[in-house]
Design a protein around this motif. Structure first.
Motif, PDB file in Angstrom:
ATOM      1  N   GLY A  36      82.206 -56.659 169.449  1.00  0.00           N
ATOM      2  CA  GLY A  36      82.571 -57.901 168.767  1.00  0.00           C
ATOM      3  C   GLY A  36      81.596 -59.009 169.101  1.00  0.00           C
ATOM      4  O   GLY A  36      81.135 -59.740 168.219  1.00  0.00           O
ATOM      5  N   TRP A  37      81.247 -59.110 170.362  1.00  0.00           N
ATOM      6  CA  TRP A  37      80.293 -60.137 170.791  1.00  0.00           C
ATOM      7  C   TRP A  37      78.905 -59.928 170.212  1.00  0.00           C
ATOM      8  O   TRP A  37      78.224 -60.893 169.842  1.00  0.00           O
ATOM      9  CB  TRP A  37      80.248 -60.215 172.322  1.00  0.00           C
ATOM     10  N   ARG A  38      78.501 -58.648 170.109  1.00  0.00           N
ATOM     11  CA  ARG A  38      77.210 -58.351 169.488  1.00  0.00           C
ATOM     12  C   ARG A  38      77.163 -58.906 168.073  1.00  0.00           C
ATOM     13  O   ARG A  38      76.180 -59.487 167.644  1.00  0.00           O
ATOM     14  CB  ARG A  38      77.009 -56.835 169.402  1.00  0.00           C
ATOM     15  N   VAL A  50      67.576 -72.598 166.581  1.00  0.00           N
ATOM     16  CA  VAL A  50      68.073 -73.489 167.639  1.00  0.00           C
ATOM     17  C   VAL A  50      69.173 -72.860 168.450  1.00  0.00           C
ATOM     18  O   VAL A  50      69.462 -73.304 169.557  1.00  0.00           O
ATOM     19  CB  VAL A  50      68.636 -74.806 167.082  1.00  0.00           C
ATOM     20  N   PHE A  51      69.813 -71.832 167.888  1.00  0.00           N
ATOM     21  CA  PHE A  51      70.947 -71.260 168.587  1.00  0.00           C
ATOM     22  C   PHE A  51      70.566 -70.131 169.526  1.00  0.00           C
ATOM     23  O   PHE A  51      71.408 -69.569 170.196  1.00  0.00           O
ATOM     24  CB  PHE A  51      72.008 -70.805 167.582  1.00  0.00           C
ATOM     25  N   THR A  52      69.259 -69.829 169.563  1.00  0.00           N
ATOM     26  CA  THR A  52      68.860 -68.690 170.388  1.00  0.00           C
ATOM     27  C   THR A  52      69.065 -68.958 171.879  1.00  0.00           C
ATOM     28  O   THR A  52      69.324 -68.042 172.634  1.00  0.00           O
ATOM     29  CB  THR A  52      67.408 -68.241 170.125  1.00  0.00           C
ATOM     30  N   PHE A  53      68.983 -70.214 172.303  1.00  0.00           N
ATOM     31  CA  PHE A  53      69.210 -70.471 173.737  1.00  0.00           C
ATOM     32  C   PHE A  53      70.660 -70.166 174.107  1.00  0.00           C
ATOM     33  O   PHE A  53      70.966 -69.779 175.225  1.00  0.00           O
ATOM     34  CB  PHE A  53      68.795 -71.903 174.124  1.00  0.00           C
ATOM     35  N   ILE A  54      71.533 -70.333 173.150  1.00  0.00           N
ATOM     36  CA  ILE A  54      72.934 -69.986 173.381  1.00  0.00           C
ATOM     37  C   ILE A  54      73.116 -68.475 173.315  1.00  0.00           C
ATOM     38  O   ILE A  54      73.735 -67.868 174.187  1.00  0.00           O
ATOM     39  CB  ILE A  54      73.850 -70.670 172.339  1.00  0.00           C
ATOM     40  N   SER A  55      72.527 -67.865 172.265  1.00  0.00           N
ATOM     41  CA  SER A  55      72.746 -66.429 172.103  1.00  0.00           C
ATOM     42  C   SER A  55      72.048 -65.621 173.198  1.00  0.00           C
ATOM     43  O   SER A  55      72.533 -64.580 173.590  1.00  0.00           O
ATOM     44  CB  SER A  55      72.344 -65.949 170.717  1.00  0.00           C
ATOM     45  N   LYS A  56      70.937 -66.134 173.718  1.00  0.00           N
ATOM     46  CA  LYS A  56      70.247 -65.420 174.802  1.00  0.00           C
ATOM     47  C   LYS A  56      71.166 -65.198 175.992  1.00  0.00           C
ATOM     48  O   LYS A  56      71.190 -64.132 176.593  1.00  0.00           O
ATOM     49  CB  LYS A  56      69.013 -66.203 175.270  1.00  0.00           C
ATOM     50  N   SER A  60      72.500 -61.571 177.356  1.00  0.00           N
ATOM     51  CA  SER A  60      72.300 -61.037 178.710  1.00  0.00           C
ATOM     52  C   SER A  60      73.649 -60.666 179.337  1.00  0.00           C
ATOM     53  O   SER A  60      73.727 -59.704 180.094  1.00  0.00           O
ATOM     54  CB  SER A  60      71.481 -61.997 179.573  1.00  0.00           C
ATOM     55  N   LYS A  61      74.684 -61.387 178.996  1.00  0.00           N
ATOM     56  CA  LYS A  61      75.999 -61.030 179.537  1.00  0.00           C
ATOM     57  C   LYS A  61      76.534 -59.750 178.893  1.00  0.00           C
ATOM     58  O   LYS A  61      77.118 -58.900 179.568  1.00  0.00           O
ATOM     59  CB  LYS A  61      76.956 -62.199 179.364  1.00  0.00           C
ATOM     60  N   ILE A  62      76.297 -59.611 177.608  1.00  0.00           N
ATOM     61  CA  ILE A  62      76.672 -58.370 176.916  1.00  0.00           C
ATOM     62  C   ILE A  62      75.963 -57.194 177.582  1.00  0.00           C
ATOM     63  O   ILE A  62      76.562 -56.154 177.853  1.00  0.00           O
ATOM     64  CB  ILE A  62      76.285 -58.454 175.414  1.00  0.00           C
ATOM     65  N   GLN A  63      74.672 -57.394 177.879  1.00  0.00           N
ATOM     66  CA  GLN A  63      73.871 -56.316 178.469  1.00  0.00           C
ATOM     67  C   GLN A  63      74.393 -55.895 179.843  1.00  0.00           C
ATOM     68  O   GLN A  63      74.441 -54.709 180.163  1.00  0.00           O
ATOM     69  CB  GLN A  63      72.395 -56.737 178.547  1.00  0.00           C
ATOM     70  N   ILE A  64      74.798 -56.861 180.639  1.00  0.00           N
ATOM     71  CA  ILE A  64      75.356 -56.544 181.963  1.00  0.00           C
ATOM     72  C   ILE A  64      76.571 -55.623 181.810  1.00  0.00           C
ATOM     73  O   ILE A  64      76.706 -54.619 182.499  1.00  0.00           O
ATOM     74  CB  ILE A  64      75.748 -57.846 182.708  1.00  0.00           C
ATOM     75  N   GLY A 105      81.278 -57.347 186.747  1.00  0.00           N
ATOM     76  CA  GLY A 105      81.851 -57.294 185.402  1.00  0.00           C
ATOM     77  C   GLY A 105      82.869 -58.403 185.221  1.00  0.00           C
ATOM     78  O   GLY A 105      82.933 -59.042 184.167  1.00  0.00           O
ATOM     79  N   CYS A 106      83.671 -58.659 186.264  1.00  0.00           N
ATOM     80  CA  CYS A 106      84.723 -59.673 186.184  1.00  0.00           C
ATOM     81  C   CYS A 106      84.176 -61.072 185.907  1.00  0.00           C
ATOM     82  O   CYS A 106      84.679 -61.767 185.023  1.00  0.00           O
ATOM     83  CB  CYS A 106      85.539 -59.697 187.480  1.00  0.00           C
ATOM     84  N   ARG A 107      83.151 -61.493 186.623  1.00  0.00           N
ATOM     85  CA  ARG A 107      82.645 -62.852 186.422  1.00  0.00           C
ATOM     86  C   ARG A 107      81.858 -62.937 185.105  1.00  0.00           C
ATOM     87  O   ARG A 107      81.867 -63.961 184.443  1.00  0.00           O
ATOM     88  CB  ARG A 107      81.829 -63.375 187.612  1.00  0.00           C
ATOM     89  N   THR A 108      81.223 -61.836 184.724  1.00  0.00           N
ATOM     90  CA  THR A 108      80.468 -61.833 183.475  1.00  0.00           C
ATOM     91  C   THR A 108      81.408 -61.936 182.282  1.00  0.00           C
ATOM     92  O   THR A 108      81.201 -62.750 181.377  1.00  0.00           O
ATOM     93  CB  THR A 108      79.614 -60.550 183.381  1.00  0.00           C
ATOM     94  N   LEU A 109      82.463 -61.119 182.306  1.00  0.00           N
ATOM     95  CA  LEU A 109      83.446 -61.165 181.219  1.00  0.00           C
ATOM     96  C   LEU A 109      84.115 -62.536 181.147  1.00  0.00           C
ATOM     97  O   LEU A 109      84.406 -63.034 180.064  1.00  0.00           O
ATOM     98  CB  LEU A 109      84.504 -60.075 181.395  1.00  0.00           C
ATOM     99  N   LEU A 110      84.339 -63.155 182.310  1.00  0.00           N
ATOM    100  CA  LEU A 110      84.975 -64.471 182.331  1.00  0.00           C
ATOM    101  C   LEU A 110      84.188 -65.493 181.506  1.00  0.00           C
ATOM    102  O   LEU A 110      84.778 -66.323 180.811  1.00  0.00           O
ATOM    103  CB  LEU A 110      85.118 -64.963 183.783  1.00  0.00           C
TER     104      LEU A 110
END
Ligand code: 1PZ
Length: 215
Positions: A36-38, A50-56, A60-64, A105-110
């Protein structure tokens, strides 16, 4: 089918992923949550550079999380419930300050979970908005009410600037690729409660385990 394929991109399919990630017994599938996040990232990127700084950061969190899913302990990461249990029982979470497990995973998902609340608030505003509604204002209001509380000043500043260049409501609806305005409103009417449910289940899980302030 790949819901995020370039030629048939529709926000409807992305939001449907959040329906799929919920099982009957209210377990949240991490694989589908991440999918869903992807899709959301893809949507955001189609709005402009302009939104790439947000999506980046989201990427990276999705990747983790994907790395955990595909890693040797992947079987513990099937649902967010099993992830929380596994990481806590094995001391894999930095609970009060950053230490040996800065990317659990816990802090990343948060982080994604907090952003999901913003999405819920924003989409609801979009749903009830009038023709002359300003997406930048809806976005900023939703942000100030949620995610901004977890961001330092410099991020809030940058986010505020990004909101200003959001496309207007008509373009926004068009990029969603869902159809007429009525169709979009109808789609949002189904998607928002779905997102809200996933949010609530995650929130309850994090409250129960005292994880809402993970560094
Ligand atoms: C459609 C317009 C998009 C507006 C998105 C509104 C959210 C603005 C968020 C600005 C995030 C800036 C980048 C970096 C933030 C990170 O510091 C934080 C905390 O992570 P840490 O530093 O602790 O590792 N990251 C986040 O809060 C996750 C942000 C994810 C943003 C996802 C946006 C969702 C877009 C959906 C599009 C429909």
């Amino acid at each position: 089918a790949d819901s995020t394929g370039p030629e048939k991109f529709s926000l409807q399919e992305v939001l449907d992923t959040f329906r799929v990630c919920l099982s009957e017994d209210e377990h949240v599938s991490l694989e589908h949550y991440v999918a869903g996040w992807r899709g959301l990232v893809k949507f955001m990127n189609s709005l402009g550079n302009v939104f790439t700084f947000i999506s980046k950061d989201a990427v990276s969190k999705i990747q983790i999380l994907v790395n955990f899913l595909n890693g040797e302990n992947g079987s513990h990461y099937v649902t967010i419930q099993s992830m929380v249990k596994y990481e806590l029982e094995n001391g894999l979470v930095d609970v009060s300050k950053r230490g040996t497990h800065p990317e659990s995973g816990c802090r990343t998902l948060l982080r994604l979970h907090r952003a999901l609340r913003w999405l819920e608030l924003f989409l609801e505003r979009l749903r009830i908005s009038k023709e002359d509604g300003k997406t930048s204002v809806m976005c900023a209001d939703a942000y100030n009410e949620s995610l901004s509380q977890h961001h330092p000043w410099v991020i809030r500043k940058a986010a505020g600037m990004a909101f200003c260049v959001l496309p207007g409501r008509p373009t926004f609806f068009e990029v969603m690729n869902v159809g007429s305005t009525e169709k979009v409103v109808e789609m949002l009417g189904e998607a928002v409660p779905m997102i809200s449910k996933v949010y609530k289940i995650t929130e309850d899980l994090y409250v129960q385990n005292n994880l809402l302030e993970l560094p």
